[in-house]
Structures are given as C-alpha cells and as structure tokens.
Enzyme design. Structure first.
Site, mmCIF file in Angstrom:
data_model
loop_
_atom_site.group_PDB
_atom_site.id
_atom_site.type_symbol
_atom_site.label_atom_id
_atom_site.label_comp_id
_atom_site.label_asym_id
_atom_site.label_seq_id
_atom_site.Cartn_x
_atom_site.Cartn_y
_atom_site.Cartn_z
ATOM 1 C CB SER A 127 -0.884 -0.217 1.146
ATOM 2 O OG SER A 127 -1.518 1.452 1.399
ATOM 3 C CE1 TYR A 140 -4.549 -2.092 5.078
ATOM 4 C CE2 TYR A 140 -3.426 -0.180 4.615
ATOM 5 C CZ TYR A 140 -3.913 -1.329 4.123
ATOM 6 O OH TYR A 140 -3.930 -1.706 2.760
#
Length: 245
Positions: A127, A140
């Site tokens: 990401s 995350y």
C-alpha cells in the site's frame, strides 16, 4: 493468490488466468454456487491468521499444480480508530493477516519457489501506507511498513536462487475494503459519510480518483514478465502522486 474473493485479489486472479497462469484463489471462505462457477481455477477457504491456514494454501497449490512459481500475498482488512481506542485484538489480527501471513507463505513456499524453472516470484500487495502514514490506522500502517521490510529481506535472501520479491504499493483502490472504511472514517473525523471520499480518502492523492483493481492486476501481471524480473526488493508505487509531496 490470497484475498481472492473480491477487489484487488479477484482482479489479479482473473488477469493471471487470462495470461495463461494456473491460479489457486485463497480466501477466508471458499466461494459457493454461481460465484464459484465464475472463478477461472480452484479455490480454497483458509484462515490466514493461522499457521495452519497458510500452510494449507501452499500445500493445496502444490497438490493442484505440482509446482509453485508465484505467491501473491494480498489478503487483508482495515480498522480505523484513534490509538487510544484501538482495539488490541484488532491490532493482533491486522498484523497476523497483513504481515505474518506473507512471512509464512514465503517460508512455506520457499523451496518450491527456489525450484521454479524461470525463477520463483513473491509479490506482496502492500500500500502507499507502506511508505507513508495516515491518522487512525496504526495497525494497518505498521503492518504495511513491516511487509515492505519483509519484501526487501526476501529479495536479498532469494537473489542467489533466482527468487524475486516485490511490494506493489497502490493508493486508494475502488474495493469493498475502501468502501467499508467510510462509516469508520466519518466517525473518526467527525464528518458526514458523504464527505469522506473527497475530504479524507482522496485527500492524499494528487490525482483525485480511485485506482481500479484491474490497474493493480496489470502491474502484478507485468512483474511476471521478463521485463518485470528486475523489480526485486523494492516498492512499485502507484499512488496517484500521494508520496510525491
């Protein structure tokens, strides 16, 4: 291919199959009925927060295909909360699925990747959060930073055996994972849900649009070509200008 049930994972399965790959799709629950019939190959339901689930994913691929040339670690979820309120069980689950699962998949698949005729390949769908941070996403962001470090380590350890390892780092992609964040982001930021996409999600994008899952799949497919073989130990950033700031 983990996290194959929808979004990025499903797009990658479809693209690799279209390119002639035999692909095992792995998700928490194996698809049933009409959904199962749309898949281009076999599927497996497995809990990738466990060692047994990750081992089963590798073993099942070997049972179906006899060898393993590529692992794509994509499964994941999101949890949005301030650190002070961040649920500790959700923290553990995030690290298990986003960081420990890629490690276990690489560990269990390593000998097979080493034996791959054209060199084994490991791809983690990381990401832009592997390169930058956002508030309210401690689990995350921490896990995605960790998976980039894992990819770098795998690239160094695998180089002599022809194993490449790459982290694909997209910005916000049009997936159920992003859609499910909207209510949580609205609560965390104290705004209405209809303002979240423009005022929160797309704020870090210089180009103000969501990335399509098929675009991520195209990058993964490119990495499997001879031209993609030089990309090892590095992030492949496709973040709409997010980290250019």
């Amino acid at each position: 291919m983990t996290g194959s049930g929808s979004g990025i994972g499903r797009a990658i399965v479809d693209r690799l199959a279209a390119d002639g790959w035999q692909v095992l799709g792995v998700d928490l629950k194996a698809p049933e009925g009409d959904l199962a019939e749309t898949l281009p190959g076999p599927s497996l339901g497995a809990d990738l927060t466990t060692r047994e689930g990750n081992k089963a994913a590798v073993d099942t691929a070997l049972e179906h295909f006899g060898r393993l040339d590529l692992v794509v670690a994509n499964a994941g979820f999101q949890h949005v909360s301030p650190v002070v309120d961040f649920d500790e069980d959700r923290w553990d689950a995030l690290l298990a699925i986003l960081l420990t699962s890629p490690f276990l998949l690489a560990k269990y698949a390593w000998e097979s990747l080493r034996a791959a005729p054209r060199g084994g390949r490991f791809v983690a769908i990381a990401s832009a959060h592997a390169l930058a941070a956002s508030p309210f996403k401690a689990g995350y962001v921490s896990a995605k930073h960790g998976v980039l470090g894992l990819v770098k380590t795998l690239a160094l350890e695998g180089a002599a055996d022809g194993i490449t390892s790459t982290a694909v780092c997209p910005g916000y992609v049009r997936t159920p994972l992003v859609e499910k964040q909207i209510a949580d982001q609205a609560r965390a930021h104290g705004i209405d849900e209809d303002r979240v996409l423009e005022e929160v999600i797309l704020t870090p994008h210089a180009v103000k649009r969501l990335i399509e899952p098929s675009e991520v799949a195209d990058v993964v497919a490119f990495l499997q070509t001879p031209a993609g073989s030089a990309f090892s130990g590095s992030p492949v950033t496709m973040d709409m200008g997010w980290t250019a700031r």
